[in-house]
Design a protein around this motif. Sequence first.
Motif, PDB file in Angstrom:
ATOM      1  N   ASP A   5       0.834  -1.199   0.000  1.00  0.00           N
ATOM      2  CA  ASP A   5       0.000   0.000   0.000  1.00  0.00           C
ATOM      3  C   ASP A   5       0.872   1.254   0.000  1.00  0.00           C
ATOM      4  OD1 ASP A   5      -2.096  -1.732   0.208  1.00  0.00           O
ATOM      5  OD2 ASP A   5      -2.449  -1.392   2.335  1.00  0.00           O
ATOM      6  N   LEU A   6       1.885   1.280   0.857  1.00  0.00           N
ATOM      7  CA  LEU A   6       2.763   2.440   0.955  1.00  0.00           C
ATOM      8  C   LEU A   6       3.538   2.639  -0.350  1.00  0.00           C
ATOM      9  CD1 LEU A   6       3.754   4.680   2.801  1.00  0.00           C
ATOM     10  CD2 LEU A   6       5.534   3.138   3.638  1.00  0.00           C
ATOM     11  N   SER A   7       3.960   1.550  -0.960  1.00  0.00           N
ATOM     12  CA  SER A   7       4.680   1.643  -2.229  1.00  0.00           C
ATOM     13  C   SER A   7       3.796   2.223  -3.317  1.00  0.00           C
ATOM     14  CB  SER A   7       5.186   0.255  -2.642  1.00  0.00           C
ATOM     15  OG  SER A   7       5.829   0.311  -3.890  1.00  0.00           O
ATOM     16  N   GLU A   8       2.523   1.815  -3.340  1.00  0.00           N
ATOM     17  CA  GLU A   8       1.590   2.340  -4.329  1.00  0.00           C
ATOM     18  C   GLU A   8       1.331   3.827  -4.094  1.00  0.00           C
ATOM     19  OE1 GLU A   8      -1.737  -0.206  -3.788  1.00  0.00           O
ATOM     20  OE2 GLU A   8      -0.792  -1.934  -4.768  1.00  0.00           O
ATOM     21  N   LEU A   9       1.195   4.213  -2.835  1.00  0.00           N
ATOM     22  CA  LEU A   9       0.983   5.618  -2.520  1.00  0.00           C
ATOM     23  C   LEU A   9       2.204   6.447  -2.905  1.00  0.00           C
ATOM     24  CD1 LEU A   9      -0.764   5.276   0.952  1.00  0.00           C
ATOM     25  CD2 LEU A   9      -1.798   6.191  -1.139  1.00  0.00           C
ATOM     26  N   ALA A  10       3.406   5.904  -2.675  1.00  0.00           N
ATOM     27  CA  ALA A  10       4.632   6.613  -3.050  1.00  0.00           C
ATOM     28  C   ALA A  10       4.727   6.755  -4.564  1.00  0.00           C
ATOM     29  CB  ALA A  10       5.853   5.865  -2.507  1.00  0.00           C
ATOM     30  N   ALA A  11       4.294   5.719  -5.293  1.00  0.00           N
ATOM     31  CA  ALA A  11       4.300   5.792  -6.764  1.00  0.00           C
ATOM     32  C   ALA A  11       3.334   6.870  -7.233  1.00  0.00           C
ATOM     33  CB  ALA A  11       3.928   4.435  -7.354  1.00  0.00           C
ATOM     34  N   PHE A  12       2.138   6.915  -6.640  1.00  0.00           N
ATOM     35  CA  PHE A  12       1.169   7.951  -6.999  1.00  0.00           C
ATOM     36  C   PHE A  12       1.712   9.335  -6.679  1.00  0.00           C
ATOM     37  CE2 PHE A  12      -1.954  10.879  -5.150  1.00  0.00           C
ATOM     38  CZ  PHE A  12      -2.668  11.203  -6.295  1.00  0.00           C
ATOM     39  N   ASP A  13       2.315   9.492  -5.510  1.00  0.00           N
ATOM     40  CA  ASP A  13       2.876  10.786  -5.103  1.00  0.00           C
ATOM     41  C   ASP A  13       3.919  11.262  -6.117  1.00  0.00           C
ATOM     42  OD1 ASP A  13       3.536  12.892  -2.938  1.00  0.00           O
ATOM     43  OD2 ASP A  13       5.469  11.916  -3.265  1.00  0.00           O
ATOM     44  N   ALA A  14       4.771  10.357  -6.577  1.00  0.00           N
ATOM     45  CA  ALA A  14       5.813  10.722  -7.541  1.00  0.00           C
ATOM     46  C   ALA A  14       5.210  11.142  -8.880  1.00  0.00           C
ATOM     47  CB  ALA A  14       6.783   9.557  -7.734  1.00  0.00           C
ATOM     48  N   VAL A  15       4.222  10.386  -9.371  1.00  0.00           N
ATOM     49  CA  VAL A  15       3.577  10.730 -10.646  1.00  0.00           C
ATOM     50  C   VAL A  15       2.855  12.067 -10.523  1.00  0.00           C
ATOM     51  CG1 VAL A  15       1.821  10.074 -12.334  1.00  0.00           C
ATOM     52  CG2 VAL A  15       3.322   8.329 -11.351  1.00  0.00           C
ATOM     53  N   ALA A  16       2.171  12.267  -9.412  1.00  0.00           N
ATOM     54  CA  ALA A  16       1.404  13.498  -9.219  1.00  0.00           C
ATOM     55  C   ALA A  16       2.317  14.723  -9.178  1.00  0.00           C
ATOM     56  CB  ALA A  16       0.591  13.404  -7.929  1.00  0.00           C
ATOM     57  N   ARG A  17       3.497  14.582  -8.598  1.00  0.00           N
ATOM     58  CA  ARG A  17       4.432  15.704  -8.526  1.00  0.00           C
ATOM     59  C   ARG A  17       5.093  15.977  -9.870  1.00  0.00           C
ATOM     60  NH1 ARG A  17       8.513  14.401  -6.099  1.00  0.00           N
ATOM     61  NH2 ARG A  17       8.065  12.351  -5.205  1.00  0.00           N
ATOM     62  N   HIS A  18       5.454  14.919 -10.574  1.00  0.00           N
ATOM     63  CA  HIS A  18       6.180  15.083 -11.841  1.00  0.00           C
ATOM     64  C   HIS A  18       5.255  15.225 -13.049  1.00  0.00           C
ATOM     65  CE1 HIS A  18      10.174  14.389 -10.239  1.00  0.00           C
ATOM     66  NE2 HIS A  18       9.756  13.315  -9.617  1.00  0.00           N
ATOM     67  N   ARG A  19       3.984  14.804 -12.879  1.00  0.00           N
ATOM     68  CA  ARG A  19       3.048  14.734 -14.015  1.00  0.00           C
ATOM     69  C   ARG A  19       3.651  13.881 -15.140  1.00  0.00           C
ATOM     70  NH1 ARG A  19       0.767  17.161 -10.356  1.00  0.00           N
ATOM     71  NH2 ARG A  19      -0.754  18.850 -10.613  1.00  0.00           N
ATOM     72  N   SER A  20       4.340  12.828 -14.740  1.00  0.00           N
ATOM     73  CA  SER A  20       5.006  11.970 -15.719  1.00  0.00           C
ATOM     74  C   SER A  20       5.310  10.624 -15.080  1.00  0.00           C
ATOM     75  CB  SER A  20       6.307  12.625 -16.205  1.00  0.00           C
ATOM     76  OG  SER A  20       7.119  11.699 -16.889  1.00  0.00           O
ATOM     77  N   PHE A  21       4.912   9.533 -15.760  1.00  0.00           N
ATOM     78  CA  PHE A  21       5.246   8.198 -15.280  1.00  0.00           C
ATOM     79  C   PHE A  21       6.737   7.932 -15.461  1.00  0.00           C
ATOM     80  CE2 PHE A  21       0.702   7.811 -15.885  1.00  0.00           C
ATOM     81  CZ  PHE A  21       0.315   7.027 -14.797  1.00  0.00           C
ATOM     82  N   ARG A  22       7.316   8.446 -16.547  1.00  0.00           N
ATOM     83  CA  ARG A  22       8.734   8.218 -16.797  1.00  0.00           C
ATOM     84  C   ARG A  22       9.596   8.866 -15.723  1.00  0.00           C
ATOM     85  NH1 ARG A  22      12.557  11.262 -18.692  1.00  0.00           N
ATOM     86  NH2 ARG A  22      11.112  12.878 -19.422  1.00  0.00           N
ATOM     87  N   ARG A  23       9.337  10.163 -15.437  1.00  0.00           N
ATOM     88  CA  ARG A  23      10.151  10.857 -14.442  1.00  0.00           C
ATOM     89  C   ARG A  23       9.907  10.291 -13.044  1.00  0.00           C
ATOM     90  NH1 ARG A  23       9.085  15.960 -17.226  1.00  0.00           N
ATOM     91  NH2 ARG A  23       7.787  16.664 -15.505  1.00  0.00           N
ATOM     92  N   ALA A  24       8.670   9.859 -12.783  1.00  0.00           N
ATOM     93  CA  ALA A  24       8.389   9.221 -11.496  1.00  0.00           C
ATOM     94  C   ALA A  24       9.188   7.930 -11.364  1.00  0.00           C
ATOM     95  CB  ALA A  24       6.899   8.939 -11.359  1.00  0.00           C
ATOM     96  N   GLY A  25       9.270   7.172 -12.454  1.00  0.00           N
ATOM     97  CA  GLY A  25      10.047   5.938 -12.432  1.00  0.00           C
ATOM     98  C   GLY A  25      11.522   6.209 -12.202  1.00  0.00           C
ATOM     99  N   GLU A  26      12.046   7.264 -12.831  1.00  0.00           N
ATOM    100  CA  GLU A  26      13.451   7.620 -12.637  1.00  0.00           C
ATOM    101  C   GLU A  26      13.717   7.982 -11.179  1.00  0.00           C
ATOM    102  OE1 GLU A  26      13.981  10.773 -15.416  1.00  0.00           O
ATOM    103  OE2 GLU A  26      14.186   9.445 -17.154  1.00  0.00           O
ATOM    104  N   GLU A  27      12.775   8.715 -10.570  1.00  0.00           N
ATOM    105  CA  GLU A  27      12.954   9.087  -9.171  1.00  0.00           C
ATOM    106  C   GLU A  27      12.916   7.865  -8.259  1.00  0.00           C
ATOM    107  OE1 GLU A  27      10.081  10.995  -5.889  1.00  0.00           O
ATOM    108  OE2 GLU A  27      10.634  12.437  -7.444  1.00  0.00           O
TER     109      GLU A  27
END
Length: 294
Positions: A5-27
Amino acid sequence: MRTTDLSELAAFDAVARHRSFRRAGEERGVTASAISHAVGNLEARVGIRLLNRTTRSVSLTDAGAMLLAQLSPAFGEIGSALDALNQFRDTPFGKVRINAPNSIAPFVFGPVMGTLIAQNPKLELEIVATDRLVDIVDEGFDAGIRLGESLRDGMTAVKIKPRLRLTVVGSPAYFETRPVPKAPADLKDHVCIRNLYPSGAAYAWEFSRAGKIIAFEPAGPLSLDDHELMVEAARSGVALAYVWEERARPFIERGELIECLASWCAPEDWLYLYYPTRKHLSAGLRAVIEALRV
């Protein structure tokens, strides 16, 4: 809460901040598809769409915006709690991401990187050098570096070294057929490289002495946005270049370039490392600041 659950929330947080799945993945250090899968699982579990996706953009739904507003402080607190563990370590631990202009990054980090890493072996320093304009918050950087301390609201600036200076250089071969300029006005009789911003816009060569400021706009046949290329062009004898003195210094000392108009080339504004005022200042970032500050 489950780890997943925490990992999924962290993934959402990263995408929401970057507005990008690619940049979220890099982070996050995973693939964009892994991030997409985690966010999809989160949406399926809560039964609400959190992100609007198209082939070109990612945006938040109203529900996603509400979740992000509550998650961001929570993840900030988690980060602070984890960073507090540094007091039990000999040296700071973790990643610090810094954005710096490509043209000056070597002068800022070159003298300190070896010592900084040697003294902080558990520190992971990621430096992204680019001359394009970067929003450090949107792109997930802990800090950025720029000339001058004129920053948007909500940023803290720390003066760092070195203080740089732009200068005019030309090769001995170039000056075999032309006199060395003694004043900025003499440049009109020379072939000069046009300096470009990453956007393609040209900027003037600026000079100052005794309170007098002069801006010279070259009209030469060569336009470049990279100081290393400018130095090479000057070394070839094709034109004069207006570059960071530190970039040209080795060639000046070897006699491959001649420095001109030195008394007219004043030091630039100080360099500053800046970071969001409200962001928790990690032990790693503090170590970087201490290595760079004046």
